[in-house]
Design a protein around this motif. Structure first.
Motif, PDB file in Angstrom:
ATOM      1  N   VAL A  82     -16.065   0.881  -6.252  1.00 29.87           N
ATOM      2  CA  VAL A  82     -15.416  -0.409  -6.501  1.00 29.87           C
ATOM      3  C   VAL A  82     -14.488  -0.308  -7.701  1.00 29.87           C
ATOM      4  O   VAL A  82     -13.339  -0.777  -7.662  1.00 29.87           O
ATOM      5  N   LEU A  83     -14.962   0.309  -8.762  1.00 31.59           N
ATOM      6  CA  LEU A  83     -14.155   0.472  -9.975  1.00 31.59           C
ATOM      7  C   LEU A  83     -12.920   1.316  -9.687  1.00 31.59           C
ATOM      8  O   LEU A  83     -11.809   0.974 -10.131  1.00 31.59           O
ATOM      9  N   ILE A  84     -13.104   2.381  -8.942  1.00 30.99           N
ATOM     10  CA  ILE A  84     -11.995   3.297  -8.632  1.00 30.99           C
ATOM     11  C   ILE A  84     -10.946   2.606  -7.757  1.00 30.99           C
ATOM     12  O   ILE A  84      -9.743   2.665  -8.029  1.00 30.99           O
ATOM     13  N   ALA A  87     -22.291 -13.649 -12.552  1.00 35.63           N
ATOM     14  CA  ALA A  87     -23.262 -12.620 -12.143  1.00 35.63           C
ATOM     15  C   ALA A  87     -24.190 -12.272 -13.310  1.00 35.63           C
ATOM     16  O   ALA A  87     -25.407 -12.117 -13.120  1.00 35.63           O
ATOM     17  N   LEU A  88     -23.630 -12.150 -14.507  1.00 34.64           N
ATOM     18  CA  LEU A  88     -24.433 -11.868 -15.703  1.00 34.64           C
ATOM     19  C   LEU A  88     -25.369 -13.035 -16.010  1.00 34.64           C
ATOM     20  O   LEU A  88     -26.545 -12.831 -16.351  1.00 34.64           O
ATOM     21  N   PHE A  89     -24.868 -14.253 -15.869  1.00 35.67           N
ATOM     22  CA  PHE A  89     -25.664 -15.458 -16.133  1.00 35.67           C
ATOM     23  C   PHE A  89     -26.861 -15.536 -15.179  1.00 35.67           C
ATOM     24  O   PHE A  89     -27.974 -15.852 -15.595  1.00 35.67           O
ATOM     25  N   PHE A 117      -8.613  -4.464 -16.781  1.00 37.05           N
ATOM     26  CA  PHE A 117      -9.960  -4.921 -17.104  1.00 37.05           C
ATOM     27  C   PHE A 117     -10.575  -5.701 -15.942  1.00 37.05           C
ATOM     28  O   PHE A 117     -11.795  -5.827 -15.854  1.00 37.05           O
ATOM     29  N   ASN A 118      -9.727  -6.252 -15.064  1.00 37.57           N
ATOM     30  CA  ASN A 118     -10.251  -6.971 -13.900  1.00 37.57           C
ATOM     31  C   ASN A 118     -11.140  -6.075 -13.047  1.00 37.57           C
ATOM     32  O   ASN A 118     -12.141  -6.520 -12.494  1.00 37.57           O
ATOM     33  N   ALA A 119     -10.750  -4.807 -12.924  1.00 38.52           N
ATOM     34  CA  ALA A 119     -11.570  -3.862 -12.159  1.00 38.52           C
ATOM     35  C   ALA A 119     -12.935  -3.702 -12.811  1.00 38.52           C
ATOM     36  O   ALA A 119     -13.962  -3.639 -12.131  1.00 38.52           O
ATOM     37  N   GLY A 120     -12.954  -3.635 -14.140  1.00 35.14           N
ATOM     38  CA  GLY A 120     -14.218  -3.536 -14.871  1.00 35.14           C
ATOM     39  C   GLY A 120     -15.070  -4.774 -14.722  1.00 35.14           C
ATOM     40  O   GLY A 120     -16.295  -4.687 -14.567  1.00 35.14           O
ATOM     41  N   PHE A 121     -14.431  -5.949 -14.774  1.00 40.07           N
ATOM     42  CA  PHE A 121     -15.178  -7.200 -14.616  1.00 40.07           C
ATOM     43  C   PHE A 121     -15.871  -7.254 -13.257  1.00 40.07           C
ATOM     44  O   PHE A 121     -17.040  -7.646 -13.144  1.00 40.07           O
ATOM     45  N   ILE A 122     -15.133  -6.873 -12.218  1.00 41.01           N
ATOM     46  CA  ILE A 122     -15.698  -6.907 -10.865  1.00 41.01           C
ATOM     47  C   ILE A 122     -16.822  -5.879 -10.732  1.00 41.01           C
ATOM     48  O   ILE A 122     -17.875  -6.161 -10.158  1.00 41.01           O
ATOM     49  N   PHE A 123     -16.595  -4.687 -11.276  1.00 42.01           N
ATOM     50  CA  PHE A 123     -17.605  -3.639 -11.228  1.00 42.01           C
ATOM     51  C   PHE A 123     -18.902  -4.078 -11.914  1.00 42.01           C
ATOM     52  O   PHE A 123     -19.995  -3.960 -11.345  1.00 42.01           O
ATOM     53  N   PHE A 124     -18.791  -4.602 -13.134  1.00 43.82           N
ATOM     54  CA  PHE A 124     -19.991  -5.002 -13.863  1.00 43.82           C
ATOM     55  C   PHE A 124     -20.609  -6.283 -13.290  1.00 43.82           C
ATOM     56  O   PHE A 124     -21.809  -6.511 -13.423  1.00 43.82           O
ATOM     57  N   GLY A 125     -19.785  -7.098 -12.621  1.00 44.62           N
ATOM     58  CA  GLY A 125     -20.338  -8.235 -11.897  1.00 44.62           C
ATOM     59  C   GLY A 125     -21.269  -7.762 -10.797  1.00 44.62           C
ATOM     60  O   GLY A 125     -22.381  -8.279 -10.624  1.00 44.62           O
ATOM     61  N   LEU A 126     -20.810  -6.753 -10.041  1.00 43.74           N
ATOM     62  CA  LEU A 126     -21.648  -6.173  -8.991  1.00 43.74           C
ATOM     63  C   LEU A 126     -22.881  -5.494  -9.584  1.00 43.74           C
ATOM     64  O   LEU A 126     -23.970  -5.562  -9.011  1.00 43.74           O
ATOM     65  N   TYR A 127     -22.699  -4.831 -10.722  1.00 43.72           N
ATOM     66  CA  TYR A 127     -23.810  -4.133 -11.366  1.00 43.72           C
ATOM     67  C   TYR A 127     -24.934  -5.108 -11.711  1.00 43.72           C
ATOM     68  O   TYR A 127     -26.099  -4.871 -11.376  1.00 43.72           O
ATOM     69  N   PHE A 128     -24.588  -6.210 -12.370  1.00 41.90           N
ATOM     70  CA  PHE A 128     -25.625  -7.174 -12.765  1.00 41.90           C
ATOM     71  C   PHE A 128     -26.186  -7.920 -11.554  1.00 41.90           C
ATOM     72  O   PHE A 128     -27.362  -8.282 -11.534  1.00 41.90           O
ATOM     73  N   PHE A 129     -25.343  -8.127 -10.541  1.00 47.56           N
ATOM     74  CA  PHE A 129     -25.855  -8.759  -9.320  1.00 47.56           C
ATOM     75  C   PHE A 129     -26.895  -7.855  -8.658  1.00 47.56           C
ATOM     76  O   PHE A 129     -27.964  -8.319  -8.242  1.00 47.56           O
ATOM     77  N   SER A 130     -26.613  -6.553  -8.584  1.00 48.95           N
ATOM     78  CA  SER A 130     -27.565  -5.626  -7.971  1.00 48.95           C
ATOM     79  C   SER A 130     -28.844  -5.534  -8.801  1.00 48.95           C
ATOM     80  O   SER A 130     -29.940  -5.386  -8.260  1.00 48.95           O
ATOM     81  N   GLN A 157     -30.341  -3.025  -2.265  1.00 48.31           N
ATOM     82  CA  GLN A 157     -29.628  -3.747  -3.319  1.00 48.31           C
ATOM     83  C   GLN A 157     -28.142  -3.393  -3.357  1.00 48.31           C
ATOM     84  O   GLN A 157     -27.299  -4.295  -3.496  1.00 48.31           O
ATOM     85  N   ILE A 158     -27.817  -2.135  -3.254  1.00 46.89           N
ATOM     86  CA  ILE A 158     -26.425  -1.704  -3.359  1.00 46.89           C
ATOM     87  C   ILE A 158     -25.621  -2.196  -2.155  1.00 46.89           C
ATOM     88  O   ILE A 158     -24.502  -2.707  -2.304  1.00 46.89           O
ATOM     89  N   ILE A 159     -26.200  -2.055  -0.966  1.00 51.92           N
ATOM     90  CA  ILE A 159     -25.517  -2.531   0.247  1.00 51.92           C
ATOM     91  C   ILE A 159     -25.268  -4.031   0.154  1.00 51.92           C
ATOM     92  O   ILE A 159     -24.171  -4.518   0.454  1.00 51.92           O
ATOM     93  N   PHE A 160     -26.276  -4.760  -0.275  1.00 49.93           N
ATOM     94  CA  PHE A 160     -26.137  -6.215  -0.393  1.00 49.93           C
ATOM     95  C   PHE A 160     -25.107  -6.560  -1.470  1.00 49.93           C
ATOM     96  O   PHE A 160     -24.396  -7.560  -1.360  1.00 49.93           O
ATOM     97  N   SER A 161     -25.024  -5.746  -2.512  1.00 50.53           N
ATOM     98  CA  SER A 161     -24.029  -5.975  -3.565  1.00 50.53           C
ATOM     99  C   SER A 161     -22.616  -5.800  -3.030  1.00 50.53           C
ATOM    100  O   SER A 161     -21.705  -6.551  -3.387  1.00 50.53           O
ATOM    101  N   TYR A 162     -22.427  -4.803  -2.149  1.00 48.23           N
ATOM    102  CA  TYR A 162     -21.107  -4.601  -1.550  1.00 48.23           C
ATOM    103  C   TYR A 162     -20.715  -5.777  -0.648  1.00 48.23           C
ATOM    104  O   TYR A 162     -19.521  -6.035  -0.439  1.00 48.23           O
ATOM    105  N   LEU A 163     -21.714  -6.481  -0.131  1.00 50.77           N
ATOM    106  CA  LEU A 163     -21.404  -7.682   0.664  1.00 50.77           C
ATOM    107  C   LEU A 163     -20.695  -8.732  -0.186  1.00 50.77           C
ATOM    108  O   LEU A 163     -19.931  -9.549   0.323  1.00 50.77           O
ATOM    109  N   LEU A 164     -20.972  -8.702  -1.480  1.00 49.68           N
ATOM    110  CA  LEU A 164     -20.329  -9.641  -2.391  1.00 49.68           C
ATOM    111  C   LEU A 164     -18.815  -9.425  -2.417  1.00 49.68           C
ATOM    112  O   LEU A 164     -18.042 -10.374  -2.565  1.00 49.68           O
ATOM    113  N   ILE A 165     -18.398  -8.185  -2.260  1.00 46.29           N
ATOM    114  CA  ILE A 165     -16.970  -7.866  -2.140  1.00 46.29           C
ATOM    115  C   ILE A 165     -16.449  -8.244  -0.763  1.00 46.29           C
ATOM    116  O   ILE A 165     -15.380  -8.838  -0.610  1.00 46.29           O
TER     117      ILE A 165
END
Length: 436
Positions: A17-19, A144-146, A88-101, A112-120
């Motif tokens: 996602v980050l890449i 996602a962090l909240f 930084f938007n790429a980082g925000f989305i990446f870490f959003g997925l990270y905390f969601f997972s 968890q990871i598959i379900f996190s990709y569903l968020l995208i």
């Protein structure tokens, strides 16, 4: 063993996602802010001058909260290329997925990871806003962090109170509608706390968040002489959803700009863009006739008075045209959840194929969420307190947003982590019940 651990690492599994998003942003390579990005960038410049809202009080003087402009402040200070803060938007989305997972681990969710990709997958427009200086990637990460903070909250650690309050304040200052969401949520929690004292643990962080927002509130009070004033944008959004004219569909309306015409020309190159523009011109002309007398009467007003007049007119429209307003609200809610219908042919970022694809995905998400709402409502007394909190938080936001005229699904992006988490929770509970 170390290699296996590395390839099973959450950071590694989400790194595509980050890449991809970083590549996308670099590929688009914007040289200047686009759309709302102009305002965020300009307001960051205002902060460097020692104020935020425009001191001339012209309409739009306080259109958005300062959260994203505060983030942009160092980039504005050093006059960096726009691509730097956009990355930084790429980082925000990446870490959003990270905390969601990570939040899904509390449910002992297997995939968890598959379900996190569903968020995208269920946010097909997010990749568009990621290439702009827009707030969507940042608020996506913050929500996602909240959610992760609330789910891991033990109601005993004062450091957690402070950290949750800081994130909640950042959410409010980034999207000011959340000030009203937290206010309504706070009112409900106070009522519950009369009988259940432990609920106070959820109240303290929100109160701390509003304390952190006090400097902004002092600034807006000095500008407007009004308490709890967050933005002068609300009246415009209420006015358009209350429109009694059939042609409007309760949708927020933009001007018939050259930028819009060029976009139609590029997007619909194979669908006779000239004809589509001609049809849109007719729609714009008729709308202008309908709204001209009232909007012209606001042309000399400052942003405060214009916003007040728009709110009063919206309330009058709602009272006098209850059935039309109900229809507008239903259409607006449909636009919010499935991205349809629109009063014009072109609504970025959708072309006909994207529109169909988006409707299918969004309908699946919406139906799943409706089922989760039903299950959570029926089992509300037996679910975890953190889930009750997040459930109320999500529903209050969606109800409030449904009353704001939308042009796209932008307003849905911030809350999709909460929506998908509610779905994951109810799926997990349903599977457990079947296994038992």
């Amino acid at each position: 063993m170390l290699l296996k651990k590395f390839f099973s690492n959450r950071y590694f599994l989400l790194s595509p996602v980050l890449i991809i998003y970083s590549y996308l942003i670099l590929y688009v390579g914007r040289d200047e802010p686009v759309g709302d990005g102009h305002r965020y960038w300009k307001f960051a410049g205002n902060l460097l001058k020692g104020y935020y809202g425009e001191i001339d009080l012209k309409p739009g003087f306080l259109w958005s909260g300062p959260g994203y402009s505060i983030f942009l402040l160092p980039f504005k200070l050093f006059d960096t290329h726009i691509i730097i803060p956009t990355l930084f938007n790429a980082g925000f989305i990446f870490f959003g997925l990270y905390f969601f997972s990570k939040t899904l681990t509390f449910l002992k969710f297997r995939h968890q990871i598959i379900f996190s990709y569903l968020l995208i997958l269920f946010n097909p427009t997010l990749f568009i806003y990621a290439t702009y200086l827009y707030t969507e990637p940042l608020i996506f990460f913050l929500i996602a962090l909240f959610i992760y903070q609330i789910k891991s909250f033990n109601n005993k650690n004062y450091v957690e109170y402070l950290s949750i309050g800081i994130v909640a304040a950042a959410i409010i200052l980034t999207k000011v509608i959340f000030a009203y969401v937290f206010l309504f949520l706070l009112s409900i929690l106070f009522l519950v706390a009369i009988k259940k004292k432990y609920v106070l643990g959820y109240i303290y962080p929100i109160l701390f968040a509003f304390i952190l927002c006090a400097p902004y509130q002092i600034h807006t009070y000095n500008l407007t002489n009004k308490l709890f004033y967050w933005s002068d944008a609300g009246g415009d959004l209420l006015y358009w959803i209350s429109s009694p004219h059939e042609i409007d569909l309760g949708q927020w309306q933009e001007g018939n700009s050259n930028f819009l015409k060029e976009t139609i020309k590029n997007k619909y190159a194979n669908l006779d863009p000239q004809m589509i523009n001609q049809i849109n011109d007719i729609i714009f002309e008729n709308r202008y006739k309908n709204h001209k007398p009232f909007l012209d009467s606001l042309s000399e007003l400052n942003g405060i008075d214009k916003n007040d007049r728009l709110i009063k007119k919206a309330i009058t429209n709602m009272k006098n045209n209850k059935i039309i307003f109900l229809k507008n609200w239903i259409l607006n809610t449909s636009r919010l959840f499935i991205g349809y219908p629109y009063s014009l042919y072109f609504k970025p970022p959708n072309t006909p194929i994207r529109m169909v694809f988006n409707i299918i995905l969004s309908s699946f998400l919406t139906i799943s969420f409706i089922f989760s709402i039903i299950i959570l409502t029926l089992k509300f007394s037996s679910v975890d307190d953190s889930i009750k909190f997040l459930f109320l938080f999500t529903i209050i936001y969606l109800l409030g947003t449904s009353l704001m005229a939308t042009q796209s699904q932008r307003f849905l992006i911030p809350i999709t982590p909460a929506i998908l988490f509610m779905i994951a929770y109810t799926m997990n509970k349903t599977i457990k019940i079947k296994n038992d």
